[in-house]
Each structure stands twice: as C-alpha cells, then as structure tokens.
Design an enzyme around this catalytic site. Structure first.
Site, PDB file in Angstrom:
ATOM      1  N   GLY A 175       0.844  -1.187   0.000  1.00  0.00           N
ATOM      2  CA  GLY A 175       0.000   0.000   0.000  1.00  0.00           C
ATOM      3  C   GLY A 175       0.876   1.233   0.000  1.00  0.00           C
ATOM      4  O   GLY A 175       2.098   1.137   0.152  1.00  0.00           O
ATOM      5  N   SER A 194      -1.468   4.187   4.387  1.00  0.00           N
ATOM      6  CA  SER A 194      -2.633   3.520   3.803  1.00  0.00           C
ATOM      7  C   SER A 194      -3.225   2.500   4.768  1.00  0.00           C
ATOM      8  O   SER A 194      -4.222   1.850   4.457  1.00  0.00           O
ATOM      9  CB  SER A 194      -2.231   2.815   2.506  1.00  0.00           C
ATOM     10  OG  SER A 194      -1.306   1.782   2.792  1.00  0.00           O
ATOM     11  N   GLY A 195      -2.591   2.324   5.924  1.00  0.00           N
ATOM     12  CA  GLY A 195      -3.100   1.364   6.907  1.00  0.00           C
ATOM     13  C   GLY A 195      -2.501  -0.023   6.761  1.00  0.00           C
ATOM     14  O   GLY A 195      -2.977  -0.965   7.393  1.00  0.00           O
ATOM     15  N   LYS A 196      -1.418  -0.153   5.966  1.00  0.00           N
ATOM     16  CA  LYS A 196      -0.860  -1.489   5.725  1.00  0.00           C
ATOM     17  C   LYS A 196      -0.243  -2.113   6.986  1.00  0.00           C
ATOM     18  O   LYS A 196      -0.431  -3.295   7.253  1.00  0.00           O
ATOM     19  CB  LYS A 196       0.135  -1.477   4.561  1.00  0.00           C
ATOM     20  CG  LYS A 196       1.222  -0.456   4.706  1.00  0.00           C
ATOM     21  CD  LYS A 196       1.906  -0.161   3.392  1.00  0.00           C
ATOM     22  CE  LYS A 196       3.121   0.711   3.651  1.00  0.00           C
ATOM     23  NZ  LYS A 196       2.875   1.931   4.469  1.00  0.00           N
ATOM     24  N   SER A 197       0.487  -1.301   7.773  1.00  0.00           N
ATOM     25  CA  SER A 197       1.104  -1.852   8.985  1.00  0.00           C
ATOM     26  C   SER A 197       0.031  -2.244  10.004  1.00  0.00           C
ATOM     27  O   SER A 197       0.149  -3.293  10.640  1.00  0.00           O
ATOM     28  CB  SER A 197       2.075  -0.836   9.602  1.00  0.00           C
ATOM     29  OG  SER A 197       3.222  -0.701   8.776  1.00  0.00           O
ATOM     30  N   HIS A 239       5.427   3.385  15.896  1.00  0.00           N
ATOM     31  CA  HIS A 239       5.043   2.032  15.491  1.00  0.00           C
ATOM     32  C   HIS A 239       5.179   1.042  16.649  1.00  0.00           C
ATOM     33  O   HIS A 239       4.342   0.168  16.823  1.00  0.00           O
ATOM     34  CB  HIS A 239       5.891   1.569  14.306  1.00  0.00           C
ATOM     35  CG  HIS A 239       5.449   2.178  13.010  1.00  0.00           C
ATOM     36  ND1 HIS A 239       6.280   2.323  11.930  1.00  0.00           N
ATOM     37  CD2 HIS A 239       4.252   2.681  12.631  1.00  0.00           C
ATOM     38  CE1 HIS A 239       5.616   2.890  10.937  1.00  0.00           C
ATOM     39  NE2 HIS A 239       4.391   3.116  11.343  1.00  0.00           N
ATOM     40  N   ARG A 240       6.243   1.203  17.441  1.00  0.00           N
ATOM     41  CA  ARG A 240       6.464   0.300  18.569  1.00  0.00           C
ATOM     42  C   ARG A 240       5.313   0.440  19.577  1.00  0.00           C
ATOM     43  O   ARG A 240       4.781  -0.543  20.094  1.00  0.00           O
ATOM     44  CB  ARG A 240       7.806   0.628  19.237  1.00  0.00           C
ATOM     45  CG  ARG A 240       8.256  -0.411  20.270  1.00  0.00           C
ATOM     46  CD  ARG A 240       9.565   0.019  20.926  1.00  0.00           C
ATOM     47  NE  ARG A 240      10.716  -0.113  20.050  1.00  0.00           N
ATOM     48  CZ  ARG A 240      11.542  -1.173  20.028  1.00  0.00           C
ATOM     49  NH1 ARG A 240      11.325  -2.180  20.852  1.00  0.00           N
ATOM     50  NH2 ARG A 240      12.565  -1.211  19.218  1.00  0.00           N
ATOM     51  N   ARG A 274       2.091  -1.230  18.297  1.00  0.00           N
ATOM     52  CA  ARG A 274       1.954  -2.681  18.342  1.00  0.00           C
ATOM     53  C   ARG A 274       1.911  -3.228  19.760  1.00  0.00           C
ATOM     54  O   ARG A 274       1.531  -4.370  19.975  1.00  0.00           O
ATOM     55  CB  ARG A 274       3.002  -3.369  17.477  1.00  0.00           C
ATOM     56  CG  ARG A 274       4.414  -3.259  17.871  1.00  0.00           C
ATOM     57  CD  ARG A 274       5.298  -4.006  16.859  1.00  0.00           C
ATOM     58  NE  ARG A 274       6.682  -3.904  17.244  1.00  0.00           N
ATOM     59  CZ  ARG A 274       7.515  -2.959  16.826  1.00  0.00           C
ATOM     60  NH1 ARG A 274       7.094  -2.034  16.001  1.00  0.00           N
ATOM     61  NH2 ARG A 274       8.760  -2.924  17.241  1.00  0.00           N
TER      62      ARG A 274
END
Lengths: 174, 174, 174
Positions: free
Chosen positions: A10, A14-17, A50-51, A54
């Site tokens: 993406g 785009s929201g892929k992760s 990001h960390r 998740r």
C-alpha cells in the site's frame, strides 16, 4: 500444514502496517522483524510510534540487511513473524551494496525468496507502493523504484495471500 | 433512514470527481462544497473547469477550513452535499494551523468525523491518493502525506461506501 | 467477431508489460508497437531489456507519435498488436506539440480513439499510473499528469477489458 506467507502492500499511511499487525495478533507467539534503522530524528519518531502501536506481545528483532538469516534462525515455537518493511529493506540493500558489478543485492533477494519458499512459521511481509507517481528526476530514485518493485513482484508471486491497502481498506490481490 | 457517507478516492485525473458528480446527480437538492481557494492562475483554471463540468443544479459553498460547520449548518431539505476535496482541505489545515504544539489540525479532523457520524444529508467526499510515489525529499511534503493519508483512513472507516477510481473506472473498497 | 481492446495499467515495475506480453502471446501473428525513443543510455538499456524479455515472435514497429496510423496501417492477417506504452506516448506528444493554442495533442488522442473504436485486430495497450504521488512542484510535470491521466480515462472507457497491475498481480477494473 504449510505455513502462510502473506504480502501486504500500500502507499504511505494507507493502513498497511495496522492491517498486518491485526493479522499477526491472531497468532500466539509473535516476532516483529524491523528493517528500519533510526538514522535521524524523524525516523526515530516513526519507529517509536510504530512500537507503541503494536504494544506488548511481540519480540522485536532488528535486521536491516540479512532478512533470510533473521527469519531462518528464528527459535522454534514461533507462530508468526511480521516483517516491516520490504521497501526500507530494499533501500538498505541499495545503500549498502550498490556498486558497478555488484550482485549482492540480487543474492540477498534470492536468499529471502529461498527462506520464504519453505517458511519456518507464518510470515507477514509489509511493503510499499512507490511506483505510481511521476518518474523521479533523480537516477538513484528510479533505480530504487526498480529494485523495490522487483522485490514486491517476487515476494507477491510466492505468497499465499496478497493485499493492497488503500485509505485503510484492504483489496485482495491474491 | 440513515443518510449515506460515500468516500471516493483516486489519483490525479483518475475520474474521481466525475464519478462523485454522477453519483450526486442521482439526488434532487444538491450542494457542492468546495475546499480549494484560487491562489494562482492554474488553480483558478481548474476551479473554473470543474464548475463548468458540474453545470447547473448545484448550490456552491466555499469553505477551506471548517468543513464540520459547513456541513452541519446546511439548510434543511438538502439531499446531498458533495465535498471536493479532502486532500486540498488537509493542505489548507496544514498551511493555516501547523506549528509546534498546535492540536488544531486534529481538532478540525475530529469535528468533521463527528458531523459525518450523524450526517444531516447524504455526503459524498472526494479525496486523493498521494502516498504511492517515491518518499518526498521535502519534510513538509512527507508531513502532508501523513495528514492527508490519516484523513483518508478515518473518513473511509466511517463511510458506508468507499471507492477507488483508476483510469476512470471504479473499484469498490467497501 | 469484434476484436478486443485490452487496457493494462499499473505503476513502475508493477508487472504490467509482462502481463500484457503473456496475454499477447496467446495469439499467433503479433506486432509490438513501441512508443519509446532511446534518447539516452538508461532508456536504451530499458528498451533492450524489454526486447530481450519478449523474445522472438513479435514484429517490432517503432512509432513515437502517430499511433493511429501505425495501428490503422497494420498489414492484414495480424492477430494482435501490443502498444507499450501510452504514457511515454503522452510524453512524446507533449514534448513535440505543446505550445499555446496548439490542439494537435487532442487531435492525436482523438485519432487513436477513432482507430480503437473499430480495431483492425486485437489491441493491448500498456499504460502507467503516474498520479498517485505528491503533486509535483514542476508545472510541466503537472501538465503531463493531466494529459497522461486523460489518455488513460479515454482509452479505458472504450476498452473491452481493463486491468490494474500491482506487485505483479492483476486487479480487474473492467
């Protein structure tokens, strides 16, 4: 039962992760395989965000170049490894190995494809679409588009599922 | 009956505005909510061409920043409002409100999401895919990609329909 | 029986040429219609690589500008012509004909649409998505995006099939 190889691509934001993360969270023992190195403040911010997103429940492994070894050497008992992302990895390979006559980039890509053809556990690979804008004026950027696009094609070809994320919504490619 | 929120995205010249326009024309009382301001000749040309393309039958409202109020304050009896476009709006927000510590951009986005969660009439929102090219060298452009992409994800998430236009042809995302 | 017009688009290195090639190879008598001119070393390399990839079995015709004539004047008995690609063609038209008041670009596009509406054989046209990145700062690049995107919309509209390639995988648009 054969483990799955899931390819998720993406554009930026785009929201892929998030999609890949949600998929990974359906498994128990999880490894996050990060390809990015924090070479500046903005990059460090992205990595930290990001960390945070998740949360707990992932063992994080950092490997900018040798994805084949990082995946191949996972301890047994792991259910899923989430690789984020192939495009940064392609950039790392190019930065590290590019020079006239150098075949090391191709070798590293082949080594990844080898390990993905007999995956030790489920593997989710996040990548980026970088080829849908105007042709870059910069020759290095054109070269990078070629390498990143080639990696996407090869990994998508051997994956058992492939998804394109767009505005946070998944389109199934395969 | 709940009104629809329809999200329409795509690249430049992908046919997204024409698709949204055609959709809007299936309703009677129509408002066109324009977010672009004609800050130069090229922009004025685009605005004029779009105005010509949509022809009669729309009341045009111009609102570069406060989409929530513009939608929330529509007179009763309106069947559909066509917002064109969210990406220009994201750029306007960034130009107007960006500064360290400034939370106004987030507030404006939240206010739009609030009004879209209880829409006073059918709402069609046009947006742009801007994240599928090479990572821009310019930090402002990267920031813009992040904001515009975030807006797309959030609006698409609460929409009842979402479409990606490509070469004039619609792909249903949701 | 009416011949097919097949439109194939995608980003750089998305597998669009390979997909189009495979499709073309299902026919007997094949012509490859190349729009690119080798104006530098990098371009020559790409042309050579593509020529190698398609192997024997194509008669190659080079035509940077007058696609309508090249297609219209094919000898009888040809089963398929593969045009690669429309985006380079749009760039050639712009480079050659652009000037104030010049309508030649529109005329050339209309002439192609005319021949495609009564195709003398099956026609496969490869194009590129160039409008999903950040708006280019360069006015010529913005103009090019508009022309290339307009060509895509018009050709896709009259095609009997349209495909978007992404990471080597086809999404059917039509």
């Amino acid at each position: 039962m054969m483990a799955d190889v899931v390819f998720v691509t993406g554009g930026a934001r785009s929201g892929k992760s998030a999609f890949a993360l949600k998929y990974a969270q359906s498994f128990e023992k999880r490894v996050f395989l990060a390809t990015a190195e924090p070479f500046d403040h903005e990059m460090q911010d992205r990595i930290d965000r990001h960390r945070l997103e998740r949360g707990e429940g992932f063992v994080t492994v950092e490997e900018p170049l040798y994805l084949d070894r990082a995946i191949g050497n996972l301890p047994s008992g792991i259910d899923v490894v989430l690789v984020d992302c192939l495009t940064v990895w392609a950039g790392n390979l190019m930065y590290r190995f590019e020079s006239p006559g150098e075949k090391e980039i191709d070798r590293r890509i082949e080594a990844l494809l080898d390990v993905l053809s007999k995956p030790p556990c489920n593997v989710i690979l996040v990548s980026n679409e970088v080829g849908m804008g105007i042709v870059p004026e910069n020759a290095m950027a054109r070269k990078f588009r070629d390498i990143a696009g080639g990696v996407n094609q090869k990994v998508a070809a051997l994956s058992s599922q492939a998804w394109l994320l767009c505005s946070g919504l998944p389109l199934r490619l395969k």
